[in-house]
Scaffold this motif. Structure first.
Motif, PDB file in Angstrom:
ATOM      1  N   ILE A 138       3.948   0.253 -13.608  1.00 33.17           N
ATOM      2  CA  ILE A 138       4.180   1.616 -13.072  1.00 33.17           C
ATOM      3  C   ILE A 138       5.337   1.608 -12.275  1.00 33.17           C
ATOM      4  O   ILE A 138       5.594   0.863 -11.178  1.00 33.17           O
ATOM      5  CB  ILE A 138       2.832   1.746 -12.283  1.00 33.17           C
ATOM      6  CG1 ILE A 138       1.719   1.304 -13.045  1.00 33.17           C
ATOM      7  CG2 ILE A 138       3.084   3.304 -11.529  1.00 33.17           C
ATOM      8  CD1 ILE A 138       0.375   1.328 -12.026  1.00 33.17           C
ATOM      9  N   ALA A 139       6.184   2.657 -12.616  1.00 31.64           N
ATOM     10  CA  ALA A 139       7.369   3.018 -11.920  1.00 31.64           C
ATOM     11  C   ALA A 139       7.689   4.329 -11.721  1.00 31.64           C
ATOM     12  O   ALA A 139       8.792   5.018 -11.944  1.00 31.64           O
ATOM     13  CB  ALA A 139       8.593   2.297 -12.636  1.00 31.64           C
ATOM     14  N   THR A 140       6.508   5.107 -10.972  1.00 27.21           N
ATOM     15  CA  THR A 140       6.600   6.484 -11.011  1.00 27.21           C
ATOM     16  C   THR A 140       7.348   7.232 -10.050  1.00 27.21           C
ATOM     17  O   THR A 140       7.500   8.418 -10.056  1.00 27.21           O
ATOM     18  CB  THR A 140       5.196   6.895 -11.318  1.00 27.21           C
ATOM     19  OG1 THR A 140       4.251   6.358 -10.077  1.00 27.21           O
ATOM     20  CG2 THR A 140       4.506   6.787 -12.357  1.00 27.21           C
ATOM     21  N   GLY A 141       7.867   6.514  -8.930  1.00 28.48           N
ATOM     22  CA  GLY A 141       8.698   6.973  -7.893  1.00 28.48           C
ATOM     23  C   GLY A 141       7.976   7.593  -6.968  1.00 28.48           C
ATOM     24  O   GLY A 141       6.867   7.285  -6.527  1.00 28.48           O
ATOM     25  N   SER A 142       8.715   8.793  -6.308  1.00 32.18           N
ATOM     26  CA  SER A 142       8.305   9.505  -5.215  1.00 32.18           C
ATOM     27  C   SER A 142       9.016  10.967  -5.366  1.00 32.18           C
ATOM     28  O   SER A 142       9.695  11.311  -6.159  1.00 32.18           O
ATOM     29  CB  SER A 142       8.838   8.785  -3.905  1.00 32.18           C
ATOM     30  OG  SER A 142      10.433   8.821  -3.766  1.00 32.18           O
ATOM     31  N   ILE A 305       6.103  -0.940  -9.247  1.00 36.26           N
ATOM     32  CA  ILE A 305       7.398  -1.378  -8.638  1.00 36.26           C
ATOM     33  C   ILE A 305       8.114   0.031  -7.839  1.00 36.26           C
ATOM     34  O   ILE A 305       7.604   1.060  -8.046  1.00 36.26           O
ATOM     35  CB  ILE A 305       8.652  -1.981  -9.425  1.00 36.26           C
ATOM     36  CG1 ILE A 305       8.754  -0.944 -10.667  1.00 36.26           C
ATOM     37  CG2 ILE A 305       8.073  -3.294  -9.772  1.00 36.26           C
ATOM     38  CD1 ILE A 305       9.913  -1.254 -11.525  1.00 36.26           C
ATOM     39  N   GLY A 306       9.081  -0.135  -6.878  1.00 36.96           N
ATOM     40  CA  GLY A 306       9.711   0.950  -6.565  1.00 36.96           C
ATOM     41  C   GLY A 306       8.940   1.836  -5.401  1.00 36.96           C
ATOM     42  O   GLY A 306       7.989   1.507  -4.812  1.00 36.96           O
ATOM     43  N   ASP A 307       9.437   3.152  -5.542  1.00 37.98           N
ATOM     44  CA  ASP A 307       8.876   3.912  -4.635  1.00 37.98           C
ATOM     45  C   ASP A 307       7.375   4.303  -4.444  1.00 37.98           C
ATOM     46  O   ASP A 307       6.532   4.512  -3.482  1.00 37.98           O
ATOM     47  CB  ASP A 307       9.511   5.577  -4.722  1.00 37.98           C
ATOM     48  CG  ASP A 307      11.016   5.472  -4.076  1.00 37.98           C
ATOM     49  OD1 ASP A 307      11.612   4.192  -3.796  1.00 37.98           O
ATOM     50  OD2 ASP A 307      11.639   6.596  -3.997  1.00 37.98           O
ATOM     51  N   CYS A 308       6.853   4.020  -5.687  1.00 36.27           N
ATOM     52  CA  CYS A 308       5.107   4.344  -5.851  1.00 36.27           C
ATOM     53  C   CYS A 308       4.513   3.047  -5.009  1.00 36.27           C
ATOM     54  O   CYS A 308       3.357   3.410  -4.853  1.00 36.27           O
ATOM     55  CB  CYS A 308       4.919   4.253  -7.205  1.00 36.27           C
ATOM     56  SG  CYS A 308       4.979   2.873  -8.136  1.00 36.27           S
ATOM     57  N   THR A 309       5.221   1.998  -4.479  1.00 39.84           N
ATOM     58  CA  THR A 309       4.461   0.987  -3.735  1.00 39.84           C
ATOM     59  C   THR A 309       4.792   1.193  -2.280  1.00 39.84           C
ATOM     60  O   THR A 309       4.301   0.331  -1.554  1.00 39.84           O
ATOM     61  CB  THR A 309       5.103  -0.243  -4.247  1.00 39.84           C
ATOM     62  OG1 THR A 309       6.510  -0.322  -3.949  1.00 39.84           O
ATOM     63  CG2 THR A 309       4.906  -0.588  -5.689  1.00 39.84           C
ATOM     64  N   GLY A 310       5.466   2.159  -1.953  1.00 37.96           N
ATOM     65  CA  GLY A 310       5.780   2.566  -0.525  1.00 37.96           C
ATOM     66  C   GLY A 310       6.826   1.349  -0.214  1.00 37.96           C
ATOM     67  O   GLY A 310       7.853   1.117  -0.848  1.00 37.96           O
ATOM     68  N   GLY A 311       6.986   1.072   1.149  1.00 37.31           N
ATOM     69  CA  GLY A 311       8.039   0.093   1.510  1.00 37.31           C
ATOM     70  C   GLY A 311       9.124   1.103   1.579  1.00 37.31           C
ATOM     71  O   GLY A 311       9.344   2.123   1.800  1.00 37.31           O
ATOM     72  N   MET A 313      11.849   2.617   0.283  1.00 38.51           N
ATOM     73  CA  MET A 313      12.222   3.744  -0.801  1.00 38.51           C
ATOM     74  C   MET A 313      13.637   3.685  -1.374  1.00 38.51           C
ATOM     75  O   MET A 313      14.277   4.712  -0.801  1.00 38.51           O
ATOM     76  CB  MET A 313      11.502   4.965  -0.603  1.00 38.51           C
ATOM     77  CG  MET A 313       9.969   4.777  -0.599  1.00 38.51           C
ATOM     78  SD  MET A 313       9.280   6.661  -0.792  1.00 38.51           S
ATOM     79  CE  MET A 313       7.573   6.233  -0.533  1.00 38.51           C
ATOM     80  N   LEU A 314      14.125   2.673  -2.023  1.00 43.00           N
ATOM     81  CA  LEU A 314      15.684   2.613  -2.150  1.00 43.00           C
ATOM     82  C   LEU A 314      16.020   2.419  -3.474  1.00 43.00           C
ATOM     83  O   LEU A 314      15.121   1.500  -3.870  1.00 43.00           O
ATOM     84  CB  LEU A 314      16.322   1.989  -1.129  1.00 43.00           C
ATOM     85  CG  LEU A 314      16.467   2.069   0.358  1.00 43.00           C
ATOM     86  CD1 LEU A 314      16.543   0.699   1.281  1.00 43.00           C
ATOM     87  CD2 LEU A 314      17.092   3.232   0.502  1.00 43.00           C
ATOM     88  N   ALA A 315      16.743   2.855  -4.316  1.00 43.08           N
ATOM     89  CA  ALA A 315      16.816   2.455  -5.708  1.00 43.08           C
ATOM     90  C   ALA A 315      17.239   1.095  -5.904  1.00 43.08           C
ATOM     91  O   ALA A 315      16.629   0.665  -6.738  1.00 43.08           O
ATOM     92  CB  ALA A 315      18.196   3.425  -6.256  1.00 43.08           C
ATOM     93  N   HIS A 316      18.180   0.408  -4.959  1.00 42.96           N
ATOM     94  CA  HIS A 316      18.375  -0.804  -5.172  1.00 42.96           C
ATOM     95  C   HIS A 316      17.219  -1.581  -5.045  1.00 42.96           C
ATOM     96  O   HIS A 316      17.122  -3.027  -5.670  1.00 42.96           O
ATOM     97  CB  HIS A 316      19.614  -1.606  -4.368  1.00 42.96           C
ATOM     98  CG  HIS A 316      19.452  -1.010  -2.822  1.00 42.96           C
ATOM     99  ND1 HIS A 316      19.894   0.256  -2.460  1.00 42.96           N
ATOM    100  CD2 HIS A 316      19.415  -1.597  -2.046  1.00 42.96           C
ATOM    101  CE1 HIS A 316      19.758   0.320  -1.411  1.00 42.96           C
ATOM    102  NE2 HIS A 316      19.622  -0.674  -0.587  1.00 42.96           N
ATOM    103  N   VAL A 317      16.307  -1.272  -3.934  1.00 39.16           N
ATOM    104  CA  VAL A 317      14.806  -2.177  -3.942  1.00 39.16           C
ATOM    105  C   VAL A 317      14.100  -2.119  -5.202  1.00 39.16           C
ATOM    106  O   VAL A 317      13.486  -3.182  -5.770  1.00 39.16           O
ATOM    107  CB  VAL A 317      14.263  -1.613  -2.800  1.00 39.16           C
ATOM    108  CG1 VAL A 317      12.897  -2.253  -2.627  1.00 39.16           C
ATOM    109  CG2 VAL A 317      14.984  -2.182  -1.499  1.00 39.16           C
ATOM    110  N   ALA A 318      14.051  -0.819  -6.026  1.00 39.00           N
ATOM    111  CA  ALA A 318      13.236  -0.493  -6.970  1.00 39.00           C
ATOM    112  C   ALA A 318      13.870  -1.421  -7.982  1.00 39.00           C
ATOM    113  O   ALA A 318      13.064  -2.016  -9.102  1.00 39.00           O
ATOM    114  CB  ALA A 318      13.185   0.829  -7.417  1.00 39.00           C
TER     115      ALA A 318
END
Length: 460
Positions: A138-142, A305-311, A313-318
């Protein structure tokens, strides 16, 4: 191994590429455009606008000092919009090419889990396609967060998405939220001649960064005519004769601001609804998908992964999380040190931070040493006429291990990688000191700040 990824942003498409490299059969589902928020309405388009704003500010304020004389400088908003769109289009096209070269199947539509190991995709015409998977990511973002302020739905109240593509530069704008996004848009629009006001409910703007590096930015914004109200909470937004009226309450009492546009910039919210997660028992907390160190959810076959997991919320983290998820699924032992996440603000001066702030280190129980160096004593910064910044190292006083690096100044967002690498390698401040830094560069200021931990700064 059949892997299906929902979301084609910097987390989703990077995880797709890594999984394909490792031999998986990969399908990527994207409901809008490849590249996600970052590429289409986030990192890339904002930085296009910020780059032009920075050049304009330099020519307006420093042109004569730099030996450039002209009658006047002004922005061409329509041309700038075209350049922004062209840059985004070129990068999206590049991602499409990467998908093709890595034999990744891209499916346009809205993905939803409808059973164990089955995802249903509905396209824009309403047609349904079912895709089977062994593992899913799941990588659905924010999306921009909305706050229940009375009047938030009035015409003229916008989010960062709309702020990128306004038909014209407004005469005035009130930005609710002085975080990274709010501060970047303040820099863009004040450079383009808009009267900007920032209202922030916390005691400082960009509160997650070390105050010593935020201070030069705040002072610069105020010097350029931006009104900043901190410790202030917005109560309501109403229509006014020439736009909108914002009523707020601050430390000094009631505040009223009128503006043509109001930008809501109060953070982002994970996109996790309408994915069918409940049926599979995938655990969430306030909308965030809960994951373990390998990005696995509470379902054995599903990762997130990424923004959908909170934490962060940065592209390089995703992207980093996407690599971890793909490698974990494919039986590798992924190793990414998430202490090394750089936080960047692309204003003038640029701000960049990695690791702990001085306060965070002290709150964590460390006996702390710091070393600083002002950029007014740095030769390259003088050449660029950008001397209002500072470099700051935070170290463990006992071991002298580098705990954090914080920079305000030109090229800060590029230079921060030295601090990230130092933290990853558990480097000591002496290892920074004994590394030769090129001259003349802004990077020399890092060397001097490292010396500052020992009180042996050379050029001040």
């Amino acid at each position: 191994m059949k892997i299906v990824i929902i979301g084609g942003g910097p987390g989703g498409y990077v995880s797709a590429i890594r999984a394909a490299q490792l031999g998986a059969e990969v399908t990527l589902i994207e409901k809008e455009k490849l590249g996600g928020t970052c590429l289409n309405v986030g990192c890339i388009p904002t930085k296009v606008l910020l780059h032009t704003a920075e050049l304009l500010e330099t020519l307006k304020h420093d042109g004569k000092e730099l030996g450039i004389v002209a009658e006047a400088f002004k922005a061409d908003w329509d041309s700038l919009q075209k350049r922004k769109d062209k840059t985004v289009s070129k990068l999206v096209s590049g991602i499409k090419g990467l998908m093709k070269s890595n034999r990744i199947v891209v499916v346009d539509g809205q993905g939803k889990f409808v059973g164990r190991n089955i995802i249903e995709v509905k396209d824009k015409e309403g047609r349904i396609l079912e895709i089977e998977y062994d593992k899913a990511i799941i990588a659905t973002g924010s999306v921009p967060a909305m706050v229940p302020i009375p009047g938030h739905d009035l015409e003229g109240v916008i989010t960062s998405n709309e702020a990128l593509s306004l038909k014209e530069v407004p005469k005035s704008m009130c930005i609710i939220g002085g975080g990274v996004i709010g501060s970047e848009f303040a820099s863009i629009y004040k450079a383009l001649g808009c009267k900007v006001t920032i209202i922030e409910m916390l005691p400082e703007i960009i509160a997650n960064m070390d105050f010593d590096i935020v201070k030069p930015l705040k002072e610069g914004l105020i010097r350029d005519g931006v009104d900043i109200y901190t410790d202030t909470k917005v109560k309501k937004i109403e229509r006014a004769a020439h736009g909108l009226k914002i009523t707020a309450e601050g430390m000094d009492g009631a505040l009223e601001v009128e503006a043509q546009k109001v930008l809501l910039s109060v953070g982002r919210s994970p996109v996790t609804d309408d994915l069918g997660l409940e049926a599979l028992g995938i655990k969430r907390d306030k909308g965030k998908v809960l994951i373990d160190k390998n990005m696995k959810t509470s379902s054995e076959d599903i990762y997130a992964i990424g923004d959908c997991t909170g934490g962060a919320m940065l592209a390089h983290v995703a992207s980093a999380q996407g690599i971890v998820a793909a490698e974990a699924i494919m039986g590798k032992n992924p190793k990414v040190d998430f202490r090394t996440i750089p936080y960047c603000v692309y204003t003038k001066p640029e701000l960049a931070s990695v690791g702990m702030t001085e306060k965070q280190a002290k709150d964590s129980g460390y006996d702390v040493k710091t070393g600083t160096f002002p950029l007014y004593a740095n030769g390259k910064s003088m050449i660029m006429n950008e001397t209002g910044g500072i470099v700051k190292f935070v170290c463990d006083a006992v071991t002298e291990e580098v705990l954090g690096l914080h920079i305000a100044g030109p090229r800060a967002t590029d230079l921060i990688v030295e601090g990230a690498l130092a933290i990853r390698l558990e480097a000591t401040i002496n290892e920074i000191i004994t590394t030769i830094h090129a001259h003349p560069t802004v990077g020399e200021a890092l060397h001097e700040a490292a010396h500052g931990v020992h009180g042996t700064t050379l050029h001040i």
